[in-house]
Design a protein around this motif. Sequence first.
Motif, short mmCIF file in Angstrom:
data_model
loop_
_atom_site.label_atom_id
_atom_site.label_comp_id
_atom_site.label_asym_id
_atom_site.label_seq_id
_atom_site.Cartn_x
_atom_site.Cartn_y
_atom_site.Cartn_z
N GLY A 158 0.78 -1.13 -0.11
CA GLY A 158 -0.08 0.04 0.21
C GLY A 158 0.99 1.24 -0.01
N ALA A 159 2.00 1.38 0.85
CA ALA A 159 2.60 2.67 0.92
C ALA A 159 3.53 2.80 -0.18
CB ALA A 159 3.69 2.46 2.04
N GLY A 160 4.28 1.47 -0.60
CA GLY A 160 5.09 1.57 -1.76
C GLY A 160 4.25 2.14 -3.36
N THR A 161 3.07 1.63 -3.48
CA THR A 161 2.23 2.08 -4.58
C THR A 161 2.01 3.60 -4.47
OG1 THR A 161 1.40 -0.21 -4.85
CG2 THR A 161 0.16 1.64 -5.89
N GLY A 162 1.75 3.86 -3.17
CA GLY A 162 1.54 5.33 -2.89
C GLY A 162 2.63 6.09 -2.98
N VAL A 163 3.97 5.93 -2.72
CA VAL A 163 5.13 6.49 -3.08
C VAL A 163 5.21 6.76 -4.40
CG1 VAL A 163 7.66 6.42 -2.92
CG2 VAL A 163 6.10 5.85 -0.88
N ALA A 183 -2.44 9.58 -13.48
CA ALA A 183 -1.71 8.87 -12.32
C ALA A 183 -2.60 8.39 -11.25
CB ALA A 183 -0.57 9.64 -11.93
N ALA A 184 -3.28 8.93 -10.93
CA ALA A 184 -4.32 8.87 -9.63
C ALA A 184 -5.14 7.38 -10.38
CB ALA A 184 -5.14 9.92 -9.28
N GLU A 185 -5.77 7.50 -11.50
CA GLU A 185 -6.62 6.40 -11.99
C GLU A 185 -5.95 5.22 -12.17
OE1 GLU A 185 -8.11 8.32 -15.35
OE2 GLU A 185 -9.52 9.92 -14.48
N ASN A 186 -4.92 5.19 -12.61
CA ASN A 186 -3.97 3.94 -12.73
C ASN A 186 -3.62 3.44 -11.45
OD1 ASN A 186 -3.33 3.29 -15.69
ND2 ASN A 186 -3.58 5.19 -15.71
N ALA A 187 -3.24 4.06 -10.49
CA ALA A 187 -2.89 3.76 -9.10
C ALA A 187 -3.91 3.06 -8.24
CB ALA A 187 -2.47 4.97 -8.17
N ALA A 188 -5.38 3.75 -8.64
CA ALA A 188 -6.52 3.12 -8.01
C ALA A 188 -6.57 1.72 -8.60
CB ALA A 188 -7.54 3.97 -8.48
N PHE A 189 -6.52 1.46 -10.01
CA PHE A 189 -6.58 0.02 -10.48
C PHE A 189 -5.51 -0.80 -9.89
CE2 PHE A 189 -4.68 -2.54 -13.83
CZ PHE A 189 -5.56 -3.55 -13.96
N LEU A 190 -4.28 -0.39 -9.60
CA LEU A 190 -3.09 -1.09 -9.08
C LEU A 190 -3.47 -1.50 -7.56
CD1 LEU A 190 0.01 0.58 -10.19
CD2 LEU A 190 -1.01 -1.50 -11.03
N TYR A 191 -4.22 -0.73 -6.87
CA TYR A 191 -4.48 -1.01 -5.50
C TYR A 191 -5.93 -2.19 -5.26
CZ TYR A 191 -2.04 2.70 -2.85
OH TYR A 191 -1.07 3.59 -2.44
N PHE A 192 -6.42 -1.88 -6.19
CA PHE A 192 -7.60 -3.12 -6.52
C PHE A 192 -6.92 -4.37 -6.53
CE2 PHE A 192 -10.85 -5.35 -8.44
CZ PHE A 192 -11.97 -5.28 -7.27
#
Length: 461
Positions: A74-79, A100-109
């Motif tokens: 979670g933290a690393g993806t956020g960095v 960047a935000a939209e693709n990060a949301a996809f990665l978190y899911f």
Amino acid sequence: MNQQNTSAPIAENKMGTMPVGRLVLNMSLPMMISMLVQALYNIVDSVFVAMLSENALTAVSMAFPLQTLLIAVGAGTGVGMNALLSKSLGEKNFKKANQAAENAAFLYFLSFLVFLVLGFLVVKPFYASQVNQADSEIMQYGIQYLSIVMIFSLGMFGQFFYERVLASTGKTIFSMISQLCGAFTNIILDPILIFGLLGAPRMGVTGAAVATVIGQFVACIVAGVCNHKFNPEVRLNFRGFRPDKTIIGHIYAVGIPSIIMQSISSIMTYSMNLILVQFTVTATAVFGVYFKLQSFFFMPVFGLNNGITPIIAYNYGARHKKRMIQTIKVSMFIAFCFTFVGFLAYELIPEALLGMFSASDDMLAIGIPALRIIGIHYLIAWFCIIAGTVFQALGKAVFSMIVSIMRQLFVLVPAAYILASIGGLHAVWWSFPIAEVISLIISAIFLISINRTVIQKIPEE
């Protein structure tokens, strides 16, 4: 050519204009307060569990490696998202910031789906590898606790995503609000669910896990609402969304080294548990208590990191060299203050710290000298932490990864194993100061290199 959304603000973001000292406090103080509260509820969680029994405390302590892995992803993806999103805002490329935000949301899911599966498959063998049949109660408690935390980790990943988007745009006050809501929810529910108060069923260790998960979902919802209402610089629109390999590549170019770096802590704690349990399970409980206590002094520093990462990345994108250097200097001073307080606490009041966890005589006998020895490394840890943040903010997260690997896998664990063989349990704790000295040397070398090859290459304003 940079592309701007019509919703993008015309005024310069405060990360490029506000006086640096004030900006660091403005960005970091809310994160530091929220991290302090997070550390507090981590401690409170273990304090209540310790009231059940030492075995319950040991079981929760042994869950730390896999919990750390969850947090690392979670933290690393956020960095990675922070570095790309803030740099894009500094360049006034608002379309790329949204992507960047939209693709990060996809990665978190996707990350949640992975840990959902792991929660069903790996928890039992994970505990079986650390405890023997005689400690069946520890295994039972541990499986109950860790399975819930992993299977219902969607709230944690959602919380990470929304809070890091807020932090990337300088809205750290809302990150603080969401974390406070989640932490207080957890603190309130802990005694109710663990001990069966106010008509609730007595759930024991399971209640601690349920309280944690509910707190994470509350924080996720609050952060999501704050993003929707108060964050005009990033607009999430998933209609017709398709993952962008280039954007994901940029996120993980910074994020994966950070994930690996923090995941190494999982390997280290697992290895240390295996070394310590050979002496007594009480030693692993002491080690778990140490990690809970250290979070109280290190979490504010990590909050500082979360605050300064977008500042450094933004001003790097905007080519403001002096503001970058000032940010690094101010953050190092603040980090030193926090770690020095931790050093004093470990040296002067270790018995009181252990007493919060209903420590037995055996735990006090092991824990008091252990905390005093481990506390020595606080005198230099501040430099290594901030240096790692600088590496990540400037897109050189691989340096942080190298330092972390060297410190935890190539120095700390081997030193602990050798010291355990030579000097017994008391000697094991010296592996922490030894590892930190090596980390200091390597971090200083890398920071000097970064200054010469990246920061000083920026033209004078």
